[in-house]
Design a protein around this motif. Structure first.
Motif, short mmCIF file in Angstrom:
data_model
loop_
_atom_site.label_atom_id
_atom_site.label_comp_id
_atom_site.label_asym_id
_atom_site.label_seq_id
_atom_site.Cartn_x
_atom_site.Cartn_y
_atom_site.Cartn_z
N SER A 166 8.30 15.38 -5.94
CA SER A 166 8.60 16.33 -7.02
C SER A 166 7.47 17.33 -7.22
CB SER A 166 8.89 15.58 -8.32
OG SER A 166 7.67 15.10 -8.88
N LEU A 167 6.27 16.99 -6.74
CA LEU A 167 5.13 17.90 -6.88
C LEU A 167 4.84 18.66 -5.59
CD1 LEU A 167 2.82 15.51 -8.97
CD2 LEU A 167 4.05 17.53 -9.81
N GLY A 168 5.82 18.71 -4.70
CA GLY A 168 5.65 19.48 -3.47
C GLY A 168 4.81 18.79 -2.42
N GLY A 169 4.77 17.46 -2.47
CA GLY A 169 3.94 16.72 -1.52
C GLY A 169 4.76 15.99 -0.48
N THR A 170 4.12 14.98 0.10
CA THR A 170 4.74 14.21 1.18
C THR A 170 4.61 12.72 0.85
OG1 THR A 170 4.53 13.62 3.54
CG2 THR A 170 2.54 14.39 2.46
N VAL A 171 5.54 11.90 1.36
CA VAL A 171 5.49 10.47 1.08
C VAL A 171 4.47 9.73 1.94
CG1 VAL A 171 7.89 10.41 0.28
CG2 VAL A 171 7.38 9.89 2.69
N THR A 172 3.90 10.42 2.92
CA THR A 172 2.84 9.78 3.69
C THR A 172 1.82 10.79 4.18
OG1 THR A 172 2.27 8.61 5.73
CG2 THR A 172 4.44 9.66 5.68
N GLY A 173 0.59 10.61 3.73
CA GLY A 173 -0.49 11.49 4.16
C GLY A 173 -1.07 11.08 5.49
N VAL A 191 0.83 -1.20 0.00
CA VAL A 191 0.00 0.00 0.00
C VAL A 191 0.87 1.26 0.00
CG1 VAL A 191 -1.79 1.26 1.24
CG2 VAL A 191 -1.83 -1.23 1.21
N THR A 192 0.59 2.18 -0.92
CA THR A 192 1.29 3.47 -0.94
C THR A 192 0.39 4.53 -0.33
OG1 THR A 192 0.46 4.16 -3.10
CG2 THR A 192 2.42 2.76 -3.09
N ASP A 193 0.94 5.75 -0.11
CA ASP A 193 0.19 6.74 0.68
C ASP A 193 0.72 8.15 0.48
OD1 ASP A 193 -1.30 7.98 2.78
OD2 ASP A 193 0.34 7.60 4.18
N CYS A 194 0.68 8.66 -0.74
CA CYS A 194 1.23 10.00 -0.90
C CYS A 194 0.15 11.06 -0.83
CB CYS A 194 2.02 10.11 -2.20
SG CYS A 194 0.98 10.10 -3.65
N CYS A 195 0.57 12.30 -0.62
CA CYS A 195 -0.36 13.41 -0.50
C CYS A 195 0.30 14.65 -1.13
CB CYS A 195 -0.68 13.65 0.97
SG CYS A 195 -1.95 14.90 1.27
N VAL A 196 -0.42 15.31 -2.02
CA VAL A 196 0.13 16.48 -2.71
C VAL A 196 -0.87 17.64 -2.62
CG1 VAL A 196 1.51 15.14 -4.35
CG2 VAL A 196 -0.86 15.71 -4.92
N PRO A 197 -0.39 18.87 -2.89
CA PRO A 197 -1.35 19.97 -2.99
C PRO A 197 -2.42 19.59 -4.01
CG PRO A 197 0.89 20.80 -3.09
CD PRO A 197 0.98 19.32 -3.15
N ILE A 198 -3.65 19.94 -3.74
CA ILE A 198 -4.75 19.43 -4.55
C ILE A 198 -4.62 19.86 -6.02
CG2 ILE A 198 -6.36 21.30 -4.05
CD1 ILE A 198 -8.52 19.14 -3.70
N SER A 199 -3.99 21.00 -6.26
CA SER A 199 -3.80 21.44 -7.65
C SER A 199 -2.87 20.52 -8.42
CB SER A 199 -3.23 22.87 -7.68
OG SER A 199 -1.95 22.89 -7.08
N GLU A 200 -2.08 19.73 -7.72
CA GLU A 200 -1.15 18.80 -8.37
C GLU A 200 -1.70 17.38 -8.43
OE1 GLU A 200 1.28 19.99 -9.80
OE2 GLU A 200 2.11 21.71 -8.70
N LEU A 260 -6.58 2.07 -7.22
CA LEU A 260 -6.32 3.37 -6.59
C LEU A 260 -7.55 3.85 -5.84
CD1 LEU A 260 -4.61 6.38 -8.40
CD2 LEU A 260 -6.67 6.72 -7.06
N VAL A 261 -7.36 4.23 -4.58
CA VAL A 261 -8.43 4.90 -3.83
C VAL A 261 -7.83 6.16 -3.21
CG1 VAL A 261 -9.69 2.78 -3.27
CG2 VAL A 261 -7.97 3.66 -1.68
N GLY A 262 -8.66 7.18 -3.06
CA GLY A 262 -8.07 8.41 -2.55
C GLY A 262 -9.02 9.25 -1.73
N HIS A 263 -8.46 9.86 -0.68
CA HIS A 263 -9.16 10.92 0.05
C HIS A 263 -8.85 12.19 -0.73
CE1 HIS A 263 -9.26 7.75 2.94
NE2 HIS A 263 -8.00 7.87 3.28
N VAL A 264 -9.47 12.32 -1.90
CA VAL A 264 -9.00 13.30 -2.85
C VAL A 264 -9.23 14.74 -2.41
CG1 VAL A 264 -8.75 11.98 -4.96
CG2 VAL A 264 -11.03 12.66 -4.21
N GLY A 265 -10.17 14.95 -1.51
CA GLY A 265 -10.37 16.30 -0.99
C GLY A 265 -9.14 16.80 -0.24
N ASP A 266 -8.33 15.87 0.27
CA ASP A 266 -7.09 16.24 0.95
C ASP A 266 -5.86 16.14 0.03
OD1 ASP A 266 -8.69 16.13 3.31
OD2 ASP A 266 -8.26 13.99 3.50
N GLY A 267 -6.05 15.67 -1.19
CA GLY A 267 -4.89 15.45 -2.07
C GLY A 267 -4.14 14.17 -1.77
N ASN A 268 -4.78 13.26 -1.08
CA ASN A 268 -4.15 12.03 -0.57
C ASN A 268 -4.72 10.82 -1.30
OD1 ASN A 268 -4.45 10.27 2.63
ND2 ASN A 268 -2.77 10.19 1.21
N PHE A 269 -3.85 9.94 -1.84
CA PHE A 269 -4.39 8.70 -2.40
C PHE A 269 -3.46 7.52 -2.15
CE2 PHE A 269 -1.88 10.41 -5.89
CZ PHE A 269 -1.25 9.29 -6.40
#
Lengths: 461, 461
Positions: free
Chosen positions: A412-419, A343-352, A373-382
């Protein structure tokens, strides 16, 4: 940390046994159970498992362990996803499941005081008569201490926040056994350093959480769940961005891609949903407010290709929908019988987010693997659940490469490796890339709070 | 900390002057200005004032000061209320006012990246065309760095949170001059220790904030402000409790007691409000949503003695109302010409608010002083402005005793001695009583991050 010698360990265990009696266990199946979580970290047995009953006992246990240099690994429900509870250097697994009392519910203040072994559904059951709810809902029925330690979130974070926004104060046993309280039940305070947030997300590396004061929210007058199909993931993501930007107070807005929906249909055919990207939604408010939100959302979604709206008004229908969402991992696994899911878990600014998902999908294709793929997309997290045959080294390698690609794309998109899953063992290797010089500061803080490195060694720092 | 010898200081100032030219000032009026805030802390001049222009320059300045053991006191707008910016051991006042650029506004992500010298109204001016707003609003037009450092809040915290909930990430210059970033623009992260929250509320004792990524909120479609009178403070407070409990998403809910209203009428007779306890309210939402909120609120308030509802729909009327509220301190002072106001700032669980205010009012009566009361009552936070003749030692003593009583009452009710003004010099003496063993941990953290004790020494710890 030096691994304790066997004799040290025996002396410590003798003292612990004198304190705890049969609440100290060295039984083989108990050790196995506390040697692994739901991650891919290689399992490692603890030397023993303790089941404390109260804070004073935790303090005494930690003092004994500190004297003997025996690692202490706080353990909630064992549902962490990055090896957080694996005793990588042996030591004592501190199972908090017997500290599972809801101590106080303050209806007027919208807060509750709970022990760390209380699970999220247990707290919500205790709240049933009050009209209040605790909102943080990771997939597992995790413990409050575990959720706080992992900085967990879930499907309704977009409206109600992660656990970080939902803890007012903690009681913590420090690595030397001292008991402290961080903060009060006051809603806000400007009084000194923010210790509460230092322990939230520290994964038990700075101390043991023995009590939590958590925020509650009023159950909305009206709740409406819905699903909505899209031809493309882009259409769904653009809908989310616009809805958030408009200030629509979405309670839940979850993306499931076409691969995930295929798995969903294998397990939950009764939902009757097309194998296309879907948003699963929930609206909270007054009756009129929910109607208004739904209308606005429909307009936005329709303009961007959303269709086949289906609504679930009755509690049982909503529950069915969200149970299916919370068990998405198992639905995904149904796509490849016998497979495990990395399972992966990244989170980026929603514009990205659209860009991040599109590059992730390219990476999946290149890997030749199946990865719903499933995502808490309102947070930019999937999340991806990368499906691998556990007996195939080749698939495992490709899955690890794919996970690494996803993390690199997110950074690379200004996010984090774990949301929301945390660092544990699995994400340690990304810490320097994500935090740069700030990572050294984290290490200094660890050393200041736990100079012996006795608390959950080998995690985060 | 050892006070630097004059020669040390001269050498440091020579190096700083070489770096900064005329952006290093030792002019008398500049030193005076940077030697006091709006608190009762005895003023103390810095040795010099630096006006850095960018992060690299801040880093170089801090390195020079560290080499010469010269204290560094970050300075925003000088509007702190507990002596936070007073150089109690001398040193360099680091005036951030020239680092006042709004660097980026991300409309899609509802965030902005700003330098620390940007003030809250400056940011909102820059946002005007976007339909977005920055919500934290202390009485003063404070700087972003100052608000973050003091963990500030304001009138709409009840809906949008304090600065703690509105900062996503920071850039910080550490006490050794190293530049780090805490967090990213992702809305949530479970990646390592929460450094962002460690620096929020640290009052410049752990480093210098040189950049902030802050959350923005959509401007609501509809805004309605209102006032509502009560015969008793209890009626007003009970109304607040019930409104919050019902989940009414109040944007602002402020209490002004009958004493404060008397002062208000001296300065703002045009508001035409009775000299009775008032709630000042604001509702945000869709047009229909606001109407619904107002109706529900009216029902609650009327049952508890609320009357004389007056509404301000037009922006100019609303602005007049909130400007009056933000300047409540000056209105209070009008009750005793020539007096100064000693401001208190406690915060308790909302269920204890009525009791806290009633005991506070008894303490005011016993003191024989005039002390108008205003409160962010939705958060359980209220202030007195204790009016004292600055030339009367007796009044000053009584005012200090009264302030001490208020703090003790708050602590006895499970609250905090500061909801939003911070610790600085003024509240240090309460830290042990409020935090117990946790205060020693704060001191260990300070030592770990700033072993030289160069950053704003004498504050918090």
């Amino acid at each position: 940390m030096t691994t304790p010698t066997r004799s040290d360990c025996t002396a410590a265990l003798d003292e612990l046994r004198a304190l705890l009696g049969d609440r100290l266990s060295t039984g083989s199946s108990i050790l196995d159970e506390h040697g692994r979580d739901e991650a891919y970290t290689p399992p490692q047995r603890p030397d023993a498992v303790a089941f404390p009953r109260d804070t004073q006992e935790v303090s005494r246990i930690v003092k004994i362990c500190a004297r003997h240099d025996l690692p202490v690994i706080p353990y909630g429900t064992g549902t962490s996803l990055e090896g957080q509870i694996v005793p990588v250097s042996g030591g004592l697994s501190l199972d908090m499941s017997q500290m599972n009392r809801v101590i106080e519910i303050h209806e007027k203040d919208l807060d509750a005081v709970v022990q760390p072994g209380v699970t999220r559904t247990q707290l919500n059951d205790a709240l049933r008569a009050t009209g209040l709810m605790f909102t943080v809902d990771p997939g597992a029925d995790a413990s409050m201490g575990g959720m706080a330690s992992t900085r967990a979130s879930g499907t309704n974070t977009v409206r109600y926040g992660t656990i970080r926004e939902n803890v007012l104060a903690l009681e913590v046993v420090l690595p030397d056994g001292e008991i402290i309280r961080t903060g009060s039940r006051a809603r806000k305070s400007a009084s000194g350093y923010d210790l509460t947030h230092l322990f939230i997300g520290a994964e038990g590396t700075l101390g043991v959480i023995t009590e939590l004061t958590v925020k509650l929210h009023g159950q909305p007058e009206s709740i409406l769940a819905a699903t909505c199909a899209f031809d493309t993931v882009e259409g769904a993501v653009d809908t989310v961005i616009l809805a958030i930007q408009c200030g629509l107070p979405m309670a839940r807005i979850e993306l499931l891609d076409e691969v995930q929906m295929k798995g969903m249909n294998l397990l939950h055919a009764d939902l009757g949903l097309a194998e296309k990207p879907h948003l699963f939604l929930e609206f909270h408010g007054t009756e009129a407010g929910v109607r208004e939100q739904v209308e606005t959302f429909r307009e936005i979604a329709s303009d961007l290709g959303g269709r086949d709206f289906a609504f679930a008004e009755k509690a049982e229908d909503r529950n069915r929908l969200w149970a299916a969402r919370h068990h998405a991992y198992y639905a995904g696994k149904a796509l490849k019988p016998g497979a495990n899911g990395l399972v992966t878990d990244c989170c980026v600014p929603i514009s990205e987010l659209a860009c991040c998902i599109s590059r992730t999908k390219q990476a999946i294709e290149m890997s030749g693997l199946i990865a719903p793929l499933v995502g808490h997309v309102g947070d930019g997290n999937f999340h991806l659940a990368i499906l691998v045959d556990p007996d195939s080294d080749d698939e495992m390698d490709r899955a690890r490469d794919l996970a690494a690609s996803v993390n690199k794309i997110a950074l690379s998109l200004g996010g984090t490796v774990t949301g929301e899953h945390g660092v544990g063992v699995g994400k340690k290797k990304y810490m320097l890339a994500e935090h740069g010089g700030a990572y050294a500061l984290m290490q200094r803080l660890k050393l200041a709070v736990d100079p012996q490195n006795i608390m959950n060694p080998g995690k985060i720092v």
